[in-house]
Write a protein that holds these residues in place. Structure first.
Motif, PDB file in Angstrom:
ATOM      1  N   UNK A  27       0.834  -1.207   0.000  1.00  0.00           N
ATOM      2  CA  UNK A  27       0.000   0.000   0.000  1.00  0.00           C
ATOM      3  C   UNK A  27       0.868   1.257   0.000  1.00  0.00           C
ATOM      4  N   UNK A  28       1.896   1.279   0.851  1.00  0.00           N
ATOM      5  CA  UNK A  28       2.736   2.462   0.947  1.00  0.00           C
ATOM      6  C   UNK A  28       3.511   2.748  -0.332  1.00  0.00           C
ATOM      7  N   UNK A  29       4.026   1.710  -0.966  1.00  0.00           N
ATOM      8  CA  UNK A  29       4.774   1.902  -2.210  1.00  0.00           C
ATOM      9  C   UNK A  29       3.856   2.428  -3.311  1.00  0.00           C
ATOM     10  N   UNK A  30       2.654   1.879  -3.404  1.00  0.00           N
ATOM     11  CA  UNK A  30       1.705   2.362  -4.422  1.00  0.00           C
ATOM     12  C   UNK A  30       1.334   3.815  -4.184  1.00  0.00           C
ATOM     13  N   UNK A  31       1.034   4.166  -2.933  1.00  0.00           N
ATOM     14  CA  UNK A  31       0.673   5.548  -2.622  1.00  0.00           C
ATOM     15  C   UNK A  31       1.837   6.491  -2.882  1.00  0.00           C
ATOM     16  N   UNK A  32       3.042   6.117  -2.456  1.00  0.00           N
ATOM     17  CA  UNK A  32       4.191   6.975  -2.700  1.00  0.00           C
ATOM     18  C   UNK A  32       4.519   7.118  -4.173  1.00  0.00           C
ATOM     19  N   UNK A  33       4.332   6.037  -4.942  1.00  0.00           N
ATOM     20  CA  UNK A  33       4.599   6.108  -6.375  1.00  0.00           C
ATOM     21  C   UNK A  33       3.639   7.065  -7.074  1.00  0.00           C
ATOM     22  N   UNK A  34       2.370   6.976  -6.729  1.00  0.00           N
ATOM     23  CA  UNK A  34       1.377   7.866  -7.354  1.00  0.00           C
ATOM     24  C   UNK A  34       1.655   9.314  -6.975  1.00  0.00           C
ATOM     25  N   UNK A  35       1.958   9.558  -5.703  1.00  0.00           N
ATOM     26  CA  UNK A  35       2.255  10.917  -5.264  1.00  0.00           C
ATOM     27  C   UNK A  35       3.461  11.492  -5.990  1.00  0.00           C
ATOM     28  N   UNK A  36       4.561  10.754  -5.965  1.00  0.00           N
ATOM     29  CA  UNK A  36       5.781  11.283  -6.528  1.00  0.00           C
ATOM     30  C   UNK A  36       5.757  11.410  -8.035  1.00  0.00           C
ATOM     31  N   UNK A  37       5.056  10.519  -8.709  1.00  0.00           N
ATOM     32  CA  UNK A  37       5.068  10.546 -10.176  1.00  0.00           C
ATOM     33  C   UNK A  37       4.210  11.686 -10.718  1.00  0.00           C
ATOM     34  N   UNK A  38       3.028  11.875 -10.158  1.00  0.00           N
ATOM     35  CA  UNK A  38       2.128  12.907 -10.686  1.00  0.00           C
ATOM     36  C   UNK A  38       2.369  14.266 -10.033  1.00  0.00           C
ATOM     37  N   UNK A  39       2.728  14.287  -8.744  1.00  0.00           N
ATOM     38  CA  UNK A  39       3.034  15.548  -8.082  1.00  0.00           C
ATOM     39  C   UNK A  39       1.857  16.505  -8.082  1.00  0.00           C
ATOM     40  N   UNK A  40       2.146  17.782  -8.034  1.00  0.00           N
ATOM     41  CA  UNK A  40       1.113  18.810  -8.111  1.00  0.00           C
ATOM     42  C   UNK A  40       0.126  18.754  -6.960  1.00  0.00           C
ATOM     43  N   UNK A  41      -1.132  19.049  -7.304  1.00  0.00           N
ATOM     44  CA  UNK A  41      -2.187  19.081  -6.290  1.00  0.00           C
ATOM     45  C   UNK A  41      -2.447  17.705  -5.685  1.00  0.00           C
ATOM     46  N   UNK A  42      -2.287  16.669  -6.479  1.00  0.00           N
ATOM     47  CA  UNK A  42      -2.477  15.322  -5.941  1.00  0.00           C
ATOM     48  C   UNK A  42      -1.481  15.032  -4.824  1.00  0.00           C
ATOM     49  N   UNK A  43      -0.239  15.380  -5.060  1.00  0.00           N
ATOM     50  CA  UNK A  43       0.789  15.187  -4.043  1.00  0.00           C
ATOM     51  C   UNK A  43       0.513  16.059  -2.818  1.00  0.00           C
TER      52      UNK A  43
END
Length: 354
Positions: free
Chosen positions: A169-185
């Motif tokens: 779960x943590x790796x998936x969440x961190x990957x999505x945050x770091x890859x897309x960045x911006x407001x999502x992050x």
């Protein structure tokens, strides 16, 4: 297949790259971590088959030309010439005599289960170590050695399960945050800050007052918070790598975001995750032990290292209880930390072999 790939050594059907070989050699060069891994695997494999090591039932019975496995199946007393339809008590001298007349029994090394109560103790429980109970008995006349074996297994399995699911779960969440960045992050980071501020201990106390906690209840509740430890390291790796040339080239070629995340960027981010996992495993085992010590962990009667420590605290006249629990937990956590240090050094590109 190219000549370079054909010349690579193969381990379990997987081609071992020079980088992987260097990491394996680096791990082996750390003698403390290398031998700690082997010792931990031996202990875990022994406890994984605890029913065949410590049990109040024989693992094999031969009677009247037939074989029985009481560890795996329940047999009535009438199957061995007895009078009752209930499950046979193999420690009962009457049942043992019936079987010995026309067969034999093979017992485990320790003839006690973690729930077996010894009614024939020479002194009141908790009794000190002797030839029958190698580490003595607790205050409920249960064999400490058997409870250690079962408690070690459930602690390691709980830690492994919590660590693996939390990492996913943590790796998936961190990957999505770091890859897309911006407001999502930004929004995800604010959510993590709020979520990490919730009092986990109070939630466990409330849960214990409403329902009886068990293995899966504790796992689910701790999982709600443990995954956040992996987000930071993976997010940092993705923030650093998302603007690399090979990522831009993949986007220019029309490769989808999911393929870029999981095939191209994630393998680089997994280095930090793998070095972090052994320490998370040690922390998960410590959390379960602490909850059992406080009485809000596994159900009463479960084999637990924390419950053994609590008994040692409540029975100071029986020092073998507290000392046994302390040394077992200290050994378990030390082995995990030594393995984690060796894995961390193996994945550190600054480390070189001597």
């Amino acid at each position: 297949m190219s000549d370079a790939t054909a010349q690579q050594p193969v381990f379990l059907g997987i081609a071992v790259t020079p980088l992987t070989r260097r990491r394996l050699d680096s791990f082996k060069s750390n003698r403390r971590g290398y031998w700690s891994l082997w010792l931990f695997l031996v202990l875990f494999l022994v406890t994984l088959f605890a029913e065949f090591v410590a049990n109040d039932k024989p693992f094999l019975v031969y009677y009247s030309g037939d074989f029985y496995s009481p560890v795996l199946n329940a047999y009535p007393e009438t199957a061995f010439g007895g009078e009752f339809e209930t499950e046979a008590d193999y420690r009962d001298p009457f049942v043992a005599e019936l079987i010995d007349r026309d067969g034999w029994m093979l017992w485990p090394l320790i003839r006690f289960d973690h729930r077996t109560v010894s009614w024939d103790l020479p002194v009141p429980a908790p009794s000190p170590p002797d030839a029958v109970h190698w580490l003595g008995t607790d205050d409920q006349a249960r064999d400490v050695t058997a409870r250690l074996i079962y408690g070690f297994r459930i602690s390691v399995l709980f830690g492994f399960t919590l660590t693996v699911i939390s990492a996913a779960i943590g790796v998936t969440a961190g990957a999505v945050q770091g890859f897309f960045g911006g407001w999502l992050d930004l929004l995800f980071q604010r959510f993590i800050e709020v979520w990490s501020g919730l009092p986990t201990l109070y939630l466990l106390i409330i849960l214990a007052s409403i329902v009886e906690p068990n293995f899966w209840w504790l796992l689910g509740l701790l999982l709600l918070f443990s995954w956040m430890g992996f987000v930071g390291v993976v997010r940092a790796e993705f923030l650093r790598a998302r603007n690399f040339d090979y990522v831009r080239a993949a986007r220019a070629l029309g490769v989808g975001n999911l393929v870029i995340i999981f095939r191209h960027v994630l393998p680089n981010a997994m280095v930090a995750t793998l070095t972090f996992m052994p320490f998370t495993l040690a922390g998960s085992v410590t959390v379960l032990t602490s909850l059992d010590f406080l009485g809000i962990g596994l159900p009463p009667g479960s084999a637990s290292l924390g419950e053994l420590l609590a008994q040692g605290k409540a029975n100071l006249q029986a020092p073998w209880l507290g000392l046994t629990g302390f040394f077992v937990i200290a050994l378990m956590l030390s082995l995990m930390i030594f393995i984690g240090e060796a894995v961390r050094d193996a994945f550190d590109p600054r480390k070189t072999l001597g």
